[in-house]
Design a protein around this motif. Structure first.
Motif, PDB file in Angstrom:
ATOM      1  N   ASP B  79      42.131  34.309  39.341  1.00  0.00           N
ATOM      2  CA  ASP B  79      41.368  35.498  39.720  1.00  0.00           C
ATOM      3  C   ASP B  79      40.353  35.070  40.771  1.00  0.00           C
ATOM      4  O   ASP B  79      40.072  33.871  40.932  1.00  0.00           O
ATOM      5  N   LEU B  80      39.831  36.035  41.509  1.00  0.00           N
ATOM      6  CA  LEU B  80      38.719  35.766  42.426  1.00  0.00           C
ATOM      7  C   LEU B  80      37.534  36.564  41.909  1.00  0.00           C
ATOM      8  O   LEU B  80      37.614  37.786  41.787  1.00  0.00           O
ATOM      9  N   LEU B  81      36.449  35.868  41.585  1.00  0.00           N
ATOM     10  CA  LEU B  81      35.268  36.521  41.002  1.00  0.00           C
ATOM     11  C   LEU B  81      34.188  36.655  42.066  1.00  0.00           C
ATOM     12  O   LEU B  81      33.971  35.733  42.854  1.00  0.00           O
ATOM     13  N   ALA B  82      33.530  37.787  42.061  1.00  0.00           N
ATOM     14  CA  ALA B  82      32.439  37.960  43.034  1.00  0.00           C
ATOM     15  C   ALA B  82      31.394  38.895  42.449  1.00  0.00           C
ATOM     16  O   ALA B  82      31.622  39.571  41.442  1.00  0.00           O
ATOM     17  N   ALA B  83      30.239  38.912  43.074  1.00  0.00           N
ATOM     18  CA  ALA B  83      29.175  39.847  42.680  1.00  0.00           C
ATOM     19  C   ALA B  83      28.465  40.298  43.944  1.00  0.00           C
ATOM     20  O   ALA B  83      28.037  39.458  44.748  1.00  0.00           O
ATOM     21  N   ASN B  84      28.381  41.620  44.131  1.00  0.00           N
ATOM     22  CA  ASN B  84      27.631  42.165  45.272  1.00  0.00           C
ATOM     23  C   ASN B  84      28.054  41.562  46.606  1.00  0.00           C
ATOM     24  O   ASN B  84      27.218  41.166  47.419  1.00  0.00           O
ATOM     25  N   GLY B  85      29.360  41.469  46.831  1.00  0.00           N
ATOM     26  CA  GLY B  85      29.825  40.984  48.127  1.00  0.00           C
ATOM     27  C   GLY B  85      29.665  39.501  48.337  1.00  0.00           C
ATOM     28  O   GLY B  85      29.714  39.017  49.465  1.00  0.00           O
ATOM     29  N   SER B  86      29.467  38.755  47.281  1.00  0.00           N
ATOM     30  CA  SER B  86      29.296  37.305  47.403  1.00  0.00           C
ATOM     31  C   SER B  86      30.610  36.659  47.831  1.00  0.00           C
ATOM     32  O   SER B  86      31.676  37.249  47.695  1.00  0.00           O
ATOM     33  N   PRO B  87      30.532  35.419  48.335  1.00  0.00           N
ATOM     34  CA  PRO B  87      31.771  34.643  48.486  1.00  0.00           C
ATOM     35  C   PRO B  87      32.463  34.556  47.125  1.00  0.00           C
ATOM     36  O   PRO B  87      31.807  34.596  46.085  1.00  0.00           O
ATOM     37  N   LYS B  88      33.778  34.424  47.161  1.00  0.00           N
ATOM     38  CA  LYS B  88      34.532  34.506  45.905  1.00  0.00           C
ATOM     39  C   LYS B  88      34.545  33.192  45.153  1.00  0.00           C
ATOM     40  O   LYS B  88      34.683  32.133  45.751  1.00  0.00           O
ATOM     41  N   VAL B  89      34.446  33.301  43.847  1.00  0.00           N
ATOM     42  CA  VAL B  89      34.694  32.150  42.979  1.00  0.00           C
ATOM     43  C   VAL B  89      36.185  32.124  42.682  1.00  0.00           C
ATOM     44  O   VAL B  89      36.763  33.129  42.261  1.00  0.00           O
ATOM     45  N   VAL B  90      36.810  30.979  42.936  1.00  0.00           N
ATOM     46  CA  VAL B  90      38.220  30.819  42.570  1.00  0.00           C
ATOM     47  C   VAL B  90      38.259  30.434  41.095  1.00  0.00           C
ATOM     48  O   VAL B  90      37.765  29.370  40.711  1.00  0.00           O
TER      49      VAL B  90
END
Lengths: 508, 508
Positions: B79-90
């Motif tokens: 999954d790609l995790l993000a918050a408020n348009g942040s760069p994505k966490v792989v």
């Protein structure tokens, strides 16, 4: 204070016979000047337009040729003096039949280098404005003479004050005397040099080569600003100056401050320590021997300082500081030796800062000397102090062997040392100049025993055998050496009066 | 020391049964790696080629997509995790049937910004060289596989060490296990973030939002360099960090140092004074209360430090200093709170220096915190100290009213504060990780109770309920955060062995 008042009284008594005539002279010069203000400011503007700065030899030559022509037109015997390809000294001599005294008028026609991006307008396009601030309006039509010039207006441009104003004041004063039919009372020599802002490296050679032609009873130095009270000013000395650039070496490359901090030596922190050990918060120099031999002002000189119009509170407001570094007052504090930190550099600050121990840290100092100090002795005191604190002193970057052997490595780069000079304010010559200046100003002028700033008057002292007195013109807020250099017109008017008095109302 | 030796002994005894098997695993992984070195370095080169730095969102996205694809190919649920348009966490999860433990492998795929002019070659064009020095030759034909790779060679490029090496080591270790037919012993979670070098501003929100999916028994942090002895390393904590930018205000504009020196306050000299009052020459912080609550290393932690291979003399030679700032040794000195001066700026130095009192002086500091210190308390101690020394503290440049009212004006700008973290090295989890690492390395790994550097592990500690242990890969001389970042290939080989052990040889 009593002595100075006594001196003023003596001057007044001595000149009692000429007072009426002198006041007349001052009034006449003033009246002539008022009729010719636009032309006089035009002359200053023309001088600004020529790029006479050290890096522009063509501009220096053009300025020298132009000034020589000005003197030629006025009947001076002129010459251009040089040594080893130096910028030319504009030399001129005007003899007055029967005159017993010869006075040299010194100024420099070169200006400081410029950083045009910092200026409101081109430093070589003279610009008249209503004042100093950023809200001052430009007066674009002043050359038409359609309206009178406000004496608070300022002409902006490189060299406007330092020293082209002195040259223009001299020429205007000479013209005024001719126009009002007043003959000079002295033989006049003009000595306008073109490399003062580069440290006058050829000046000693030129003075030595032309010693006979420069024989005189007095040198009047048309450099530096007047007192901050805007009172016309004479100064009788200058502090000496020398510069020191200091580089401390830490790790070979910047190191991660987390992984190496508290272990790898931090040259920025050490530099702060060294500076704090050298200089107390009130400016006192803590280096043993630094101030050895420094002569404090005499009682007469202290009295002269006490008699200066008070300006400290105004200057504090002007520069935006609530309290000075020392409580003894502005002028008295500049009679001491000084160690000024003029620059610091290490790593990065602000948004550019990185979590690193810098590999080096650099500080720039200037040192102001008072009479009795010599640059060599000061240098020795600084180097002894640093050596005793464990520093290994280098002439250049450390070698690998230096790094391996010595834990505290510092490079010192000294430059530009010369002594202070403080002339006696009580000689007949000094008293005559004070008296003439007072008559020209119509009030007691400001008498500074020694300026805080530095002019290499010692070069004249070493080469010549004549007293030196400073005859400044520029306003103190002229931004000399910085962007937006300017001359307040009232200062030029005062200067013309002073110069006329020195040429035609000086006798001793 | 005895305790650590005891721990190692316990580990050895505990793992006696699996030693033979583990050594076999280590040897098998090593053999597989030797056959695939060119491909592995190629993967790191590919990761470097993508400009994943904070100022390049497109590059960050491309890198995240590519890494997700790598996990997809290997059977991870991603999954790609993000918050408020942040760069994505792989994010990736790989479950091992029957596994009792879940371990998260953390790394970041973003790199520090670059100043390309300082690099020997383009920071995003991976370049293999024979070593670190300027005389190291480029190996241009390494991709052909025509000759073996020397483990002392280094791959240059932004992120090579910090942290793309950790990601490539993880992938290669996973591939190695599959190739040698060894099943993981744990459930694996991958958490690779893309804004660590920008301070991970969205990390707390992302951790909170996905708390359930991130439930684990251990986080292994693939960031930071290994011990300077080049021994494979585990670290159990990091110092906290905060930054301070300090600006001292003097006169409104630079003033002539001759005319105003010793009277107008000199902010550069005052800055030096302030720094010297804050920090002793040996790095000790002199601010009262600054170190309140700071917990020194425990006896076990001191013993672990004593057991580290000696490196101080080598590092002194490497960085070119004859003596350290403090005598307690590199690692121990980084267990104290630190106040590092990372930058100084005032006026001009060197050839640009002018005879002026600067109008302001600026210093940049970073402060390293140890367990027991909080950024708020440290900030309060600094501000109280400065206030007691007469400084009026401002949030921005002084107003006219500030200038008129307060003689000592200072602006403080604080940023980036977080606490230190130091995990217990003696828990069963810690002992299991140490044992697996020792088996993978074939020798006792370096155990650092707390790195001198800082990683915001407190964000994980605040959001999660799992122990954190650092599993670094990069060589200490990787030029992390600077020009010519590089990874020494031997470090990548060690890292692959360690990662394989953590996936397949970890049990407690």
């Amino acid at each position: 204070m009593r002595l100075i008042r006594g001196l003023t009284l003596v001057s007044v008594l001595l000149s009692l016979a000429t007072v009426a005539q002198a006041q007349t002279l001052s009034a006449k010069v003033s009246a002539w000047r008022q009729k010719n203000e636009t032309a006089i400011v035009g002359q200053l503007a023309d001088a600004i337009s020529i790029r006479s700065i050290a890096v522009d030899p063509a501009g220096l030559d053009a300025q020298a040729d132009r000034l020589k022509a000005h003197l030629d037109q006025r009947g001076f015997k002129t010459d251009l003096l040089a040594a080893n390809g130096s910028p030319k000294v504009v030399f001129g001599r005007y003899d007055t039949p029967g005159a017993r005294r010869t006075v040299v008028f010194y100024a420099h026609y070169d200006g400081q280098p410029v950083a045009p991006r910092d200026w409101r307008s081109d430093p070589f396009v003279p610009t008249l404005r209503t004042g100093l601030g950023v809200d001052a309006a430009e007066i674009s039509d002043w050359r038409t003479g359609a309206r009178p010039l406000d004496p608070e207006w300022r002409l902006f441009g490189r060299g406007a004050a330092d020293d082209k104003a002195a040259i223009v004041a001299f020429l205007a004063a000479f013209d005024a005397l001719k126009a009002v039919g007043k003959r000079p009372s002295i033989n006049i020599i003009v000595f306008w040099e073109g490399e003062e802002e580069a440290g006058s490296p050829h000046l000693p050679a030129i003075l030595a080569a032309h010693r006979d032609r420069l024989k005189a009873d007095l040198w009047l130095i048309g450099d530096a600003p007047v007192h901050q009270s805007r009172t016309p000013t004479l100064y009788f000395g200058v502090r000496g100056v020398m510069a020191l650039d200091m580089t401390l070496y830490g790790p070979r490359r910047p190191l991660h401050s987390g992984h190496y901090g508290n272990w790898a030596p931090n040259p920025a922190a050490r530099l702060a320590q060294v500076i704090a050990e050298m200089r107390a918060p009130d400016g006192r120099v803590l280096i043993p021997g630094f101030s050895n031999g420094a002569q404090p002002p005499s009682a007469a000189e202290k009295a002269a300082i006490d008699a200066l119009p008070p300006v400290d509170a105004d200057i504090r407001r002007e520069i935006g500081v609530a309290a000075p570094e020392s409580e003894e007052g502005l002028t008295l504090s500049t009679q001491r030796p000084a160690l000024n930190v003029r620059g610091l550099s290490a790593g990065q600050v602000g948004d550019q800062a990185q979590g690193a121990i810098p590999s080096q840290a650099q500080a720039a100092f200037d040192i102001r000397l008072v009479p009795g100090q010599s640059p060599d002795a000061v240098r020795a005191s600084v180097e002894t102090f640093l050596t005793k604190r464990g520093w290994t002193l280098l002439d250049g970057p450390p070698s690998e062997a230096d790094r391996a052997a010595h834990p505290q490595l510092m490079r010192l780069k000294w430059s530009g040392g010369y002594r202070a000079l403080r002339s006696d304010m009580t000689t007949p010559t000094s008293r005559a100049v004070i008296a003439a200046a007072n008559r020209a100003a119509g009030r007691p002028v400001a008498l500074l025993p020694m300026m805080g700033g530095s002019v290499p008057l010692n070069m004249f002292e070493d080469a010549l055998d004549a007293p030196l007195i400073g005859l400044p013109i520029g306003n103190h807020d002229n931004n000399q050496h910085a962007a937006d250099e300017n001359l307040r017109l009232a200062n030029l008017w005062d200067g013309i009066g002073l110069y006329a008095a020195m040429m035609a109302d000086l006798s001793w």
